[in-house]
Write a protein that holds these residues in place. Sequence first.
Motif, mmCIF file in Angstrom:
data_model
loop_
_atom_site.group_PDB
_atom_site.id
_atom_site.type_symbol
_atom_site.label_atom_id
_atom_site.label_comp_id
_atom_site.label_asym_id
_atom_site.label_seq_id
_atom_site.Cartn_x
_atom_site.Cartn_y
_atom_site.Cartn_z
ATOM 1 N N ILE A 1 0.828 -1.297 0.025
ATOM 2 C CA ILE A 1 -0.119 0.092 0.011
ATOM 3 C C ILE A 1 0.898 1.227 0.053
ATOM 4 C CG2 ILE A 1 -1.711 1.250 1.461
ATOM 5 C CD1 ILE A 1 -2.672 -1.125 2.322
ATOM 6 N N LYS A 2 1.935 1.246 0.592
ATOM 7 C CA LYS A 2 3.011 2.173 0.914
ATOM 8 C C LYS A 2 3.577 2.617 -0.525
ATOM 9 C CE LYS A 2 7.057 3.987 3.648
ATOM 10 N NZ LYS A 2 7.916 3.661 4.491
ATOM 11 N N GLY A 3 3.895 1.278 -1.299
ATOM 12 C CA GLY A 3 4.518 1.565 -2.644
ATOM 13 C C GLY A 3 3.525 2.252 -3.500
ATOM 14 N N TRP A 4 2.209 1.662 -3.331
ATOM 15 C CA TRP A 4 1.152 2.347 -4.307
ATOM 16 C C TRP A 4 0.923 3.740 -4.183
ATOM 17 C CZ3 TRP A 4 -2.659 -2.160 -3.204
ATOM 18 C CH2 TRP A 4 -2.281 -3.397 -3.965
ATOM 19 N N LEU A 5 0.965 4.192 -2.858
ATOM 20 C CA LEU A 5 0.768 5.590 -2.497
ATOM 21 C C LEU A 5 2.048 6.498 -3.141
ATOM 22 C CD1 LEU A 5 -0.414 5.613 1.173
ATOM 23 C CD2 LEU A 5 -1.888 6.177 -0.656
ATOM 24 N N GLU A 6 3.006 5.977 -3.165
ATOM 25 C CA GLU A 6 4.225 6.706 -3.568
ATOM 26 C C GLU A 6 4.377 6.884 -5.315
ATOM 27 O OE1 GLU A 6 7.535 4.759 -1.887
ATOM 28 O OE2 GLU A 6 7.367 5.772 0.109
ATOM 29 N N MET A 7 3.478 5.648 -5.725
ATOM 30 C CA MET A 7 3.858 5.708 -7.348
ATOM 31 C C MET A 7 2.660 6.421 -7.950
ATOM 32 S SD MET A 7 4.493 1.481 -7.595
ATOM 33 C CE MET A 7 3.860 1.692 -9.197
ATOM 34 N N VAL A 8 1.510 6.293 -7.441
ATOM 35 C CA VAL A 8 0.246 6.735 -8.172
ATOM 36 C C VAL A 8 0.198 8.200 -8.099
ATOM 37 C CG1 VAL A 8 -1.178 4.930 -7.940
ATOM 38 C CG2 VAL A 8 -1.180 6.717 -6.185
ATOM 39 N N GLU A 9 -0.539 8.772 -9.182
ATOM 40 C CA GLU A 9 -0.543 10.415 -9.429
ATOM 41 C C GLU A 9 -1.272 10.915 -8.454
ATOM 42 O OE1 GLU A 9 -1.215 11.691 -13.421
ATOM 43 O OE2 GLU A 9 0.707 10.658 -14.363
ATOM 44 N N HIS A 10 -2.526 10.176 -8.175
ATOM 45 C CA HIS A 10 -3.674 10.747 -6.969
ATOM 46 C C HIS A 10 -3.733 9.814 -5.986
ATOM 47 C CE1 HIS A 10 -4.702 13.431 -10.548
ATOM 48 N NE2 HIS A 10 -4.581 12.569 -11.230
ATOM 49 N N PRO A 11 -2.944 9.824 -5.041
ATOM 50 C CA PRO A 11 -3.000 8.840 -3.974
ATOM 51 C C PRO A 11 -4.346 8.858 -2.939
ATOM 52 C CG PRO A 11 -1.499 10.774 -3.308
ATOM 53 C CD PRO A 11 -1.667 10.937 -4.801
ATOM 54 N N ILE A 12 -5.181 10.119 -3.175
ATOM 55 C CA ILE A 12 -6.220 10.056 -2.425
ATOM 56 C C ILE A 12 -7.425 8.966 -2.924
ATOM 57 C CG2 ILE A 12 -7.336 11.310 -4.547
ATOM 58 C CD1 ILE A 12 -7.966 11.842 -0.688
ATOM 59 N N VAL A 13 -7.108 8.382 -4.268
ATOM 60 C CA VAL A 13 -7.664 7.395 -4.397
ATOM 61 C C VAL A 13 -7.667 6.143 -3.675
ATOM 62 C CG1 VAL A 13 -8.356 5.677 -6.565
ATOM 63 C CG2 VAL A 13 -7.972 8.128 -7.082
ATOM 64 N N ILE A 14 -6.122 5.607 -3.438
ATOM 65 C CA ILE A 14 -5.983 4.866 -2.623
ATOM 66 C C ILE A 14 -6.382 5.017 -1.135
ATOM 67 C CG2 ILE A 14 -3.793 3.445 -1.594
ATOM 68 C CD1 ILE A 14 -4.103 3.256 -4.606
ATOM 69 N N TRP A 15 -6.360 6.292 -0.670
ATOM 70 C CA TRP A 15 -6.777 6.657 0.735
ATOM 71 C C TRP A 15 -8.182 6.184 0.780
ATOM 72 C CZ3 TRP A 15 -3.900 6.828 5.046
ATOM 73 C CH2 TRP A 15 -2.522 7.298 4.643
ATOM 74 N N LEU A 16 -8.904 6.699 -0.183
ATOM 75 C CA LEU A 16 -10.464 6.189 -0.243
ATOM 76 C C LEU A 16 -10.877 5.030 -0.409
ATOM 77 C CD1 LEU A 16 -11.535 9.746 -1.991
ATOM 78 C CD2 LEU A 16 -11.543 9.157 0.610
ATOM 79 N N THR A 17 -10.055 4.178 -0.959
ATOM 80 C CA THR A 17 -10.564 2.830 -1.353
ATOM 81 C C THR A 17 -9.617 1.635 -0.663
ATOM 82 O OG1 THR A 17 -8.979 2.744 -3.289
ATOM 83 C CG2 THR A 17 -11.525 3.439 -3.607
ATOM 84 N N VAL A 18 -8.481 1.656 -1.004
ATOM 85 C CA VAL A 18 -7.610 0.570 -0.472
ATOM 86 C C VAL A 18 -7.374 0.686 1.010
ATOM 87 C CG1 VAL A 18 -5.384 -0.375 -0.647
ATOM 88 C CG2 VAL A 18 -6.489 0.229 -2.659
ATOM 89 N N VAL A 19 -7.200 1.663 1.512
ATOM 90 C CA VAL A 19 -6.798 1.952 2.892
ATOM 91 C C VAL A 19 -8.128 1.612 3.614
ATOM 92 C CG1 VAL A 19 -6.069 3.650 4.903
ATOM 93 C CG2 VAL A 19 -4.947 3.639 2.540
ATOM 94 N N PRO A 20 -9.399 2.064 3.567
ATOM 95 C CA PRO A 20 -10.659 1.733 4.201
ATOM 96 C C PRO A 20 -10.748 0.153 4.181
ATOM 97 C CG PRO A 20 -10.953 3.610 3.076
ATOM 98 C CD PRO A 20 -9.511 3.189 2.562
ATOM 99 N N LEU A 21 -10.564 -0.371 3.168
ATOM 100 C CA LEU A 21 -10.609 -1.598 2.762
ATOM 101 C C LEU A 21 -9.744 -2.524 3.746
ATOM 102 C CD1 LEU A 21 -12.408 -3.609 1.013
ATOM 103 C CD2 LEU A 21 -10.286 -3.701 -0.345
ATOM 104 N N ALA A 22 -8.509 -2.102 3.652
ATOM 105 C CA ALA A 22 -7.502 -2.839 4.684
ATOM 106 C C ALA A 22 -8.014 -2.830 6.150
ATOM 107 C CB ALA A 22 -6.231 -2.217 4.446
ATOM 108 N N LEU A 23 -8.563 -1.452 6.653
ATOM 109 C CA LEU A 23 -8.706 -1.258 8.098
ATOM 110 C C LEU A 23 -10.178 -2.243 8.276
ATOM 111 C CD1 LEU A 23 -8.452 2.619 8.409
ATOM 112 C CD2 LEU A 23 -6.995 0.852 9.463
ATOM 113 N N GLY A 24 -10.892 -2.237 7.308
ATOM 114 C CA GLY A 24 -12.048 -3.038 7.486
ATOM 115 C C GLY A 24 -11.741 -4.563 7.955
ATOM 116 N N PHE A 25 -10.606 -5.058 6.963
ATOM 117 C CA PHE A 25 -10.308 -6.393 7.194
ATOM 118 C C PHE A 25 -9.653 -6.644 8.552
ATOM 119 C CE2 PHE A 25 -9.679 -6.830 2.221
ATOM 120 C CZ PHE A 25 -10.887 -7.393 2.181
#
Length: 623
Positions: free
Chosen positions: A425-449
């Motif tokens: 997840i950290k790598g994706w946040l550093e790579m993508v142009e719009h990290p907000i997408v990761i924060w709004l999708t992947v991060v909440p999903l990981a917290l839910g798990f």
Amino acid sequence: MNKSLEEVNQSVATEHKKTGFRKIVAFLGPAYLISVGYMDPGNWATDIAGGSQFGYSLLWVLLMSNLMALLLQSLSARLGIVTQRDLAQASRETYSKFINYILYILAEVAIAACDLAEVLGMAIGLNLLFDIPLIDAVMITVLDTFLLLFLINKGIRKMEAFIIALVAIIGFSFIFEMIFAEPELDKVILGLIPSIPNADALYIAIGIIGATVMPHNLYLHSSLVQTRKFDRSVTGIKQALKYNMIDSTIALNLAFFVNAAILILAAATFYKNGMFEVAQIQDAHQFLEPLLGIKWAPVLFAVALIAAGQSSTITGTLAGQIIMEGYLQLRIQPWIRRIITRLIAIVPAVIVISIYGDSVTGKLLILSQVVLSLQLGFAIIPLIHFVSDKTKMNGFHISRMTQITSWIIALVIVTLNGKLIYDEIKGWLEMVEHPIVIWLTVVPLALGFFILLLYIVIKPFIVKFKNSEHNHSPHKLNLEFTHIKIHHKSNIAVAVDFSKADEAALNNAFKLGGYEANYTLIHVVETVTALLYGSQTDDHETTVDEKLLKEYQEMLTEKGFKIKIALGFGKPHKVIPRIITEGDFDLLVMGTHGHTGFKDLIFGTTVDQLRHKISIPLFIVKN
């Protein structure tokens, strides 16, 4: 409750085998189907990377992860042998419908991820061996759907024989690879001593451990051991546990040999020649012939890769059938199930390879391992809970030391996989142009798990604590048997729940009816299984409750009372009125636990829901 893999359940007889070697052979087989999951193409990349970068120094990680896998698989086998439930069925009986749907979806995603690794492994093998374009090779893998159908129709022993043949091909291929590579034996032995050369080695070690235990294998093993028909006595179960442990030890050590051989091959060829960056399967194949000077080396490597992919994909499909039937009680045609699983793996593989080219296969393999890592805790933790439960395991629960060891292993594996996911997840946040997408999708999903994982850890402990409050023996009740001459009721129903409330309810019922009345003791099984299957329920709690109800009947009959029993399944406020309506009762006596105010909001009250549904007097006894 349907039997796990019903078409092959108890299809292999073992009773007629007396003792010794023939008896052991009758039980051998299930663990070989499991072992292929530990040598699937997803493991090859981490083994090659470990050997090419750090030589023989990470061999001990393979050994340690193999010991972890052996313990966890033995727990899975124990669950199936003792309870005659697979892991999916046991989870269905323990958790709520909502949680089980989530667990089912996670397990399906894990199997799809695993199938993706196997599809890529077979496709890469076909590409390397026959120079077939990678996308065409991916499409060819659909054909093995029909191979599985053919094998399952021939019986489980034929399927086991086929898998063992593929494992033998993989094993012999690497024996010859070892002969060609001529590894330094002293360094191989030193590699079994724990050491971490640097931070990069730690990352590879985490990858090796994370890729070792496959979640679908825990579902699969608990089902496959049920293909053996054996004496269900205490001695018979102990014998089955012993022979399955032998089976698991042999099969998983073969898997350890294959994984160790891949790492040793990479160390003896690439690391020895200063090629520290070889991590892709295709690169490893390409450099084997020039480095070893033997044309058969890459051929055997590709053949072993195809065999690993083919064997793994068969067992992955079986696991898919097990989780679908176990969690959902849904059976579909095997060929439809197989095609769906394969298409879920093929479609993303074809799309990504078409867009990014063949070089992306390594990243797809890593992605599949990350997805598997995410699901792992949701299989390991329920398994440890189930085999530690004295009631579920009917006396065959694991020892305290094994429990502690199992929880430590679970903590290590879940922590390491959590770190792997965090890094991704950290790598994706550093790579993508719009990290907000990761924060709004992947991060909440990981917290839910993470929250779901905590729930799965805590829930069985809460259930166990609540059950401990019940008085599970009729002999502990302080019953009063008094002679009263005037009685108004002749047919009395008494609701019992094996708690202290029974004492007051029975004493008052006897005062009202004396020795002349007829009594019917009603108990309702309220497990998740009972809610789903009604009178077809045959889980362990039902067996215990039925036994206790009969103990009540025997004890009170000996005291001179006329006692009948009625066992219901589901919600008490629905089941008890039905039993009352079907019988000719004058009165229903119920005990309560004395909840008031806030507690009634939490626990609910059966009395309030029930009293409007019956046409006879209800006598409520407050405990």
